[in-house]
Design a protein around this motif. Structure first.
Motif, mmCIF file in Angstrom:
data_model
loop_
_atom_site.group_PDB
_atom_site.id
_atom_site.type_symbol
_atom_site.label_atom_id
_atom_site.label_comp_id
_atom_site.label_asym_id
_atom_site.label_seq_id
_atom_site.Cartn_x
_atom_site.Cartn_y
_atom_site.Cartn_z
ATOM 1 N N ASP A 173 0.872 -1.189 0.000
ATOM 2 C CA ASP A 173 0.000 0.000 0.000
ATOM 3 C C ASP A 173 0.902 1.230 0.000
ATOM 4 O OD1 ASP A 173 -1.996 1.833 0.182
ATOM 5 O OD2 ASP A 173 -2.625 1.316 2.222
ATOM 6 N N ILE A 174 1.031 1.866 -1.153
ATOM 7 C CA ILE A 174 1.934 3.002 -1.308
ATOM 8 C C ILE A 174 1.315 4.299 -0.786
ATOM 9 C CG2 ILE A 174 1.115 3.651 -3.601
ATOM 10 C CD1 ILE A 174 4.782 3.591 -2.462
ATOM 11 N N GLU A 175 -0.016 4.313 -0.569
ATOM 12 C CA GLU A 175 -0.700 5.555 -0.214
ATOM 13 C C GLU A 175 -0.196 6.173 1.089
ATOM 14 O OE1 GLU A 175 -5.293 7.009 0.638
ATOM 15 O OE2 GLU A 175 -4.901 5.271 -0.667
ATOM 16 N N PRO A 176 -0.027 5.430 2.189
ATOM 17 C CA PRO A 176 0.480 6.066 3.423
ATOM 18 C C PRO A 176 1.859 6.690 3.251
ATOM 19 C CG PRO A 176 -0.480 3.928 3.917
ATOM 20 C CD PRO A 176 -0.396 4.030 2.430
ATOM 21 N N LEU A 177 2.730 6.047 2.462
ATOM 22 C CA LEU A 177 4.066 6.603 2.248
ATOM 23 C C LEU A 177 3.979 7.897 1.446
ATOM 24 C CD1 LEU A 177 7.121 6.262 2.586
ATOM 25 C CD2 LEU A 177 7.135 4.929 0.468
ATOM 26 N N PHE A 178 3.074 7.932 0.468
ATOM 27 C CA PHE A 178 2.880 9.147 -0.329
ATOM 28 C C PHE A 178 2.452 10.301 0.570
ATOM 29 C CE2 PHE A 178 -0.079 11.843 -2.749
ATOM 30 C CZ PHE A 178 0.770 12.299 -3.752
ATOM 31 N N ASN A 179 1.528 10.032 1.490
ATOM 32 C CA ASN A 179 1.062 11.081 2.407
ATOM 33 C C ASN A 179 2.177 11.536 3.350
ATOM 34 O OD1 ASN A 179 -1.484 10.985 1.286
ATOM 35 N ND2 ASN A 179 -2.280 9.528 2.802
ATOM 36 N N GLN A 180 2.924 10.579 3.898
ATOM 37 C CA GLN A 180 4.020 10.938 4.810
ATOM 38 C C GLN A 180 5.069 11.782 4.100
ATOM 39 O OE1 GLN A 180 5.691 7.766 7.331
ATOM 40 N NE2 GLN A 180 3.880 6.538 6.827
ATOM 41 N N TYR A 181 5.388 11.374 2.863
ATOM 42 C CA TYR A 181 6.429 12.113 2.143
ATOM 43 C C TYR A 181 5.995 13.545 1.857
ATOM 44 C CZ TYR A 181 10.064 13.210 -1.230
ATOM 45 O OH TYR A 181 11.109 13.796 -1.882
ATOM 46 N N ALA A 208 -12.992 16.375 -2.151
ATOM 47 C CA ALA A 208 -12.846 14.942 -2.408
ATOM 48 C C ALA A 208 -13.750 14.124 -1.503
ATOM 49 C CB ALA A 208 -11.387 14.533 -2.209
ATOM 50 N N GLU A 209 -13.923 14.571 -0.243
ATOM 51 C CA GLU A 209 -14.804 13.859 0.679
ATOM 52 C C GLU A 209 -16.246 13.892 0.186
ATOM 53 O OE1 GLU A 209 -14.206 15.636 4.447
ATOM 54 O OE2 GLU A 209 -12.389 14.481 4.908
ATOM 55 N N HIS A 225 -8.829 6.445 -3.968
ATOM 56 C CA HIS A 225 -7.905 6.184 -2.873
ATOM 57 C C HIS A 225 -8.690 5.959 -1.594
ATOM 58 C CE1 HIS A 225 -4.849 7.524 -5.680
ATOM 59 N NE2 HIS A 225 -5.501 8.679 -5.826
ATOM 60 N N ALA A 226 -8.044 5.329 -0.636
ATOM 61 C CA ALA A 226 -8.713 5.046 0.634
ATOM 62 C C ALA A 226 -8.948 6.313 1.428
ATOM 63 C CB ALA A 226 -7.876 4.048 1.446
ATOM 64 N N ASN A 227 -8.070 7.296 1.281
ATOM 65 C CA ASN A 227 -8.153 8.537 2.046
ATOM 66 C C ASN A 227 -8.401 9.704 1.092
ATOM 67 O OD1 ASN A 227 -7.869 10.697 3.762
ATOM 68 N ND2 ASN A 227 -5.986 9.924 4.728
ATOM 69 N N PRO A 228 -9.457 10.486 1.283
ATOM 70 C CA PRO A 228 -9.703 11.640 0.388
ATOM 71 C C PRO A 228 -8.535 12.613 0.362
ATOM 72 C CG PRO A 228 -11.629 11.197 1.760
ATOM 73 C CD PRO A 228 -10.514 10.339 2.283
ATOM 74 N N GLU A 243 -6.174 12.094 -2.521
ATOM 75 C CA GLU A 243 -6.614 12.680 -3.789
ATOM 76 C C GLU A 243 -6.293 14.171 -3.838
ATOM 77 O OE1 GLU A 243 -8.472 12.806 -7.579
ATOM 78 O OE2 GLU A 243 -7.756 11.150 -6.338
ATOM 79 N N ALA A 244 -6.488 14.855 -2.713
ATOM 80 C CA ALA A 244 -6.195 16.288 -2.667
ATOM 81 C C ALA A 244 -4.701 16.550 -2.829
ATOM 82 C CB ALA A 244 -6.704 16.877 -1.352
ATOM 83 N N LEU A 245 -3.882 15.781 -2.157
ATOM 84 C CA LEU A 245 -2.430 15.952 -2.277
ATOM 85 C C LEU A 245 -1.958 15.681 -3.692
ATOM 86 C CD1 LEU A 245 -1.269 14.268 1.065
ATOM 87 C CD2 LEU A 245 -1.133 16.702 0.499
ATOM 88 N N ARG A 246 -2.512 14.628 -4.299
ATOM 89 C CA ARG A 246 -2.094 14.297 -5.663
ATOM 90 C C ARG A 246 -2.422 15.424 -6.632
ATOM 91 N NH1 ARG A 246 -4.364 12.497 -10.131
ATOM 92 N NH2 ARG A 246 -6.417 12.370 -9.135
ATOM 93 N N LYS A 247 -3.658 15.939 -6.567
ATOM 94 C CA LYS A 247 -4.046 17.017 -7.477
ATOM 95 C C LYS A 247 -3.209 18.270 -7.244
ATOM 96 C CE LYS A 247 -8.864 15.621 -8.171
ATOM 97 N NZ LYS A 247 -10.290 15.995 -7.994
#
Length: 664
Positions: free
Chosen positions: A304-312, A336-337, A349-352, A355-359
């Motif tokens: 699951d790469i999503e938590p690492l993306f958020n932490q970074y 997003a929510e 994604h599991a966490n809205p 999506e906000a960080l990616r955009k």
């Protein structure tokens, strides 16, 4: 000899019988006695030579008695093989001399007698006649197999030594199972520990309890128990801990050590390259966040790469985001929510907030390569991504499941765990002694993966030592100091991969002295899957020790490097012819001749290698010098081990059954 003794007695007691004066008689008696002694010595040598053709004298040695020299490595007792030894060995194969090489009829009769009465009331007689004791005139021949005449062709044995300057050229030991490789390893490891010129590292895939015991005893005798580390996959509760991917010179090594265990044949090569790239993305992000990579967190974020993306991004945006980035992220998260609630199928994604960080980051058009890698991994469809890493996830789960997971991914901040944590740089600096039991008979795949990762890590450390010295980075460290790293790899074909090629080819410059043990050339080729690579590995070992092998191709690795020699061949020619002359008194003539011709033959043939007794070997040392050597039988040392190691070796004995006492 008897005639000389008799004549000397006459000259001494009654010189007048031979018409000698007393002075002449006494002088003649002295000369004849000296000649008798000379003939007696000759006869003794002949008798000993003939006896050795069937039974070599016992050669045993305790660990304390093994010689240890600063400039030489002791291998055993033997002699340098020459043309006259080839001649003698050929002579023993002649039918006329079979009585000197085959068991006597008396010995064969007693062996048959023992088999007949062993289950009767006379069985105690069989126990008496079968005892291997010098006072037993009919004791059985040693159960070492092979042809004892191969070593008996020379009576004058001496210590066979390998110059320490030649060890950096590495040593390859080949021999089929249970012919003495482990005993040879014990002899060499004992000397390396006592010499204390550098670390001693032993890889043991099959987990031999005897080898572990003797290593610890050697460390204890030299006062180096504090430097002894035991890493064992089969007993993680008392094993030292090791992070195979936590130390590196280049961050790309992490991905190489893990993906190197994956298959690269056929279509699997593309999946292996993707796995390498994805692991590299995760590893770079972890290092940037100040986290030490290990198998656990690699598996977590590969799954699951999503938590690492958020932490970074939580770490990166405060340093690189535009002014007011926090408000923008919060607003985009709220959007997003709402979208996720109104249409759950649109949730990517599991966490809205993801999506906000990616955009937000995509709008910034950043050039951070780590962030680009995380974004590309985040865009993969979950089903498609699982297919790409299908071979990687099972490997990581095997390495992180149960107690082994804590062994290979140690918690550096757990003060309640008193098991030591080691790395190769630390071991080299303190000249440590490391036993690595990989428990290959329980789980071959995990043992191979861990051993391969350790090799890769060691190659990296050797490269750093080669460039900077092993004290680089330390206060007042010297950059030009090269340690002598003694690496012993038993069954090394089970551990090696592509990273082993630079280790055996280039690591000599960093002080690495590799002694590798395997059974045949085919084992190396099967592991590497490439004949050219297997020959490349063999070509980088300057010293070759060949015990009994079963494959002709393996034996030819030694015999093809030897020259041809000339031996004498005796041919008996006889003939008769009649006379047709009626007036001659000669009716026929006959003649018999012994002709000696010179014949060119190989110095050794593959058949000689395949018929070696246990505990014996041919050694090609010092640039092509051929030595015949036999190893001493071990004598048990009456020393105590710690209770936890005693329990460990008892458990290892239950799962490790060999013919270790073949010499008995």
């Amino acid at each position: 000899m008897s005639v000389s003794i008799g004549a000397a007695g006459i000259c001494l007691l009654s010189p007048s019988t031979l018409m000698m004066t007393p002075s002449v008689g006494y002088t003649s008696a002295a000369v004849l006695t000296a000649f008798a002694v000379y003939r007696f010595i000759q006869g003794t040598r002949v008798t000993r030579y003939q006896r050795n053709l069937k039974r070599l004298p016992r050669f045993e040695m305790s660990s304390r008695q093994i010689p240890c020299y600063r400039q030489h490595l002791y291998l055993g007792q033997g002699f340098r093989w020459g043309q006259h030894h080839t001649q003698r060995l050929k002579d023993t194969m002649a039918p006329a001399f079979a009585k000197y090489t085959r068991p006597s009829r008396i010995n064969a009769w007693f062996r048959e007698f023992e088999r007949r009465i062993e289950h009767t009331r006379l069985g105690f007689l069989a126990e008496l006649t079968s005892k291997d004791h010098p006072l037993n005139p009919v004791r059985p021949y040693p159960a070492v197999g092979g042809n004892p005449a191969i070593h008996a062709v020379e009576l004058n044995e001496k210590e066979v030594l390998l110059a320490m300057s030649e060890r950096v050229g590495h040593t390859l030991c080949m021999g089929t199972t249970r012919v003495g490789k482990s005993r040879l390893a014990e002899i060499l490891i004992e000397q390396d520990i006592r010499r204390n010129e550098g670390p001693v590292i032993v890889f043991d895939p099959k987990s031999d309890p005897g080898l572990l015991t003797r290593m610890y005893m050697a460390a204890k005798r030299t006062g180096r128990t504090d430097d002894f580390y035991m890493f064992h996959l089969g007993f993680p509760e008392i094993s030292a801990r090791y992070n195979a991917i936590g130390n590196f010179s280049r961050i790309t090594e992490i991905a190489g050590r893990i993906s190197g265990q994956l298959s690269s044949e056929g279509n699997s090569a593309a999946f292996k390259e993707f796995a390498w790239r994805f692991i590299n993305i995760v590893a770079r992000a972890l290092v940037s966040l100040g986290m030490r990579p290990d198998y656990n967190n690699i598996l977590r974020y590969v799954t699951d790469i999503e938590p690492l993306f958020n932490q970074y991004l939580d770490w990166w945006l405060p340093m690189n985001g535009d002014e007011g980035w926090m408000e923008d992220i919060n607003a985009m998260t709220a959007d997003a929510e709402r979208q996720y609630r109104s249409n759950p199928r649109m949730a990517k994604h599991a966490n809205p907030r993801t999506e906000a960080l990616r955009k937000y980051v995509e709008q910034m058009q950043v050039s951070d390569p780590i962030l680009h890698g995380l974004l590309s991994a985040l865009r993969y469809d979950k089903t498609y991504f699982d297919k790409l890493v299908a071979s990687l996830l099972p490997l990581l789960e095997k390495l992180t499941t149960g107690r082994i997971g804590k062994l290979l991914a140690p918690d550096y901040f757990d003060v309640d765990d008193d098991r030591p944590i080691f790395d190769w740089t630390q071991i080299i600096r303190k000249r440590g002694i490391v036993y690595i039991g990989l428990d290959a008979m329980t789980d071959t795949e995990i043992s191979s993966a861990v051993g391969n990762s350790m090799f890769s890590d060691l190659v990296s450390v050797c490269g750093s030592i080669y460039k900077h010295g092993f004290e680089h980075g330390m206060l007042e460290g010297k950059a030009n100091v090269m340690p002598k790293v003694c690496l012993h790899a038993d069954e090394f074909n089970e551990l090696m991969g592509d990273e082993f090629l630079p280790m055996v080819n280039k690591s000599g410059g960093s002080g690495m002295q590799i002694t590798a043990y395997t059974q045949s050339r085919g084992d190396i080729e099967a592991r590497l899957g490439n004949t050219a690579k297997a020959r490349q590995v063999e070509g980088n070992f300057n010293n070759l020790i060949m015990l009994r092998v079963k494959e002709k191709e393996t034996a030819e690795l030694l015999t093809n490097q030897l020259p041809e020699v000339e031996i004498a061949q005796i041919m008996t020619v006889s003939g008769a012819s009649d006379s047709s002359d009626t007036e001659s008194s000669v009716d026929f003539t006959s003649n018999t001749q012994d002709r000696i011709s010179m014949l060119r033959v190989p110095m050794l043939e593959p058949g000689h290698i395949t018929s070696l007794p246990k505990g014996q070997a041919f050694c090609l040392l010092d640039g092509g010098q051929l030595w015949k050597v036999r190893f001493p039988l071990p004598v048990e040392d009456d020393e105590d081990m710690p209770e936890n190691l005693q329990a460990l070796t008892r458990e290892m004995d239950k799962n490790y059954h060999t013919a270790e006492n073949w010499w008995a």
